[in-house]
Design a protein around this motif. Structure first.
Motif: not given
Length: 146
Positions: A22-26, A30-32, A34-38
């Motif tokens: 569950v923590l890995l999926r979260r 979050r990384e996805a 951040r990448a979309e924001d970039e």
């Protein structure tokens, strides 16, 4: 007693695995995000609007203004126009350099109904080759490759 301890240990191991998953999926989400924001950073700095200006000879002209407030150029810029005769038309602009505003004449007949500056729809490729569309309300959408 031993069986209870082993069962408790097995449940604990499975629970730790589930919590880790569950923590890995979260973190992956979050990384996805951040990448979309970039990815959106450059696209968010592009705007287009319709406004009257005076040509050097003093004649009023209605023109599209495309502003690139980013540090990189945008490519394949198009301003989709209203459909006529069941065919979609677009004003092709091409390249807009960084930090510049490009002005292109709008259809002259639009000047009759012009009231004040207003945003217009724009489609473009960012410097990484992603296609974006911003509608008249300012909503920015990534257009997936077809």
């Amino acid at each position: 007693m031993t069986a209870a301890a082993e069962t408790f240990s097995a449940v604990g191991t499975v629970g730790a695995f589930v919590i880790g998953f569950v923590l890995l999926r979260r973190e992956h989400r979050r990384e996805a995000e951040r990448a979309e924001d970039e990815h959106r950073t450059q696209a968010a700095r592009i705007s287009a609007w319709l406004e009257v200006h005076r040509k050097p000879d003093g004649v009023r002209e209605l023109a599209f203004h495309i502003h690139n407030a980013s540090d990189m150029p945008i490519y394949e810029v198009e301003l989709p126009l209203a459909e006529s005769d069941s065919e979609a038309q677009a004003e092709f602009v091409g390249l807009v350099p960084p930090g510049q505003t490009i002005r292109k004449p709008a259809p002259p007949e639009w000047l009759r109904t012009y009231v004040e500056p207003e945003p217009v729809q724009i489609e473009f490729l960012d410097s990484a080759g992603r296609r974006w569309s911003r509608n008249e309300q300012g909503s920015l959408t990534r257009i997936d490759a077809k």
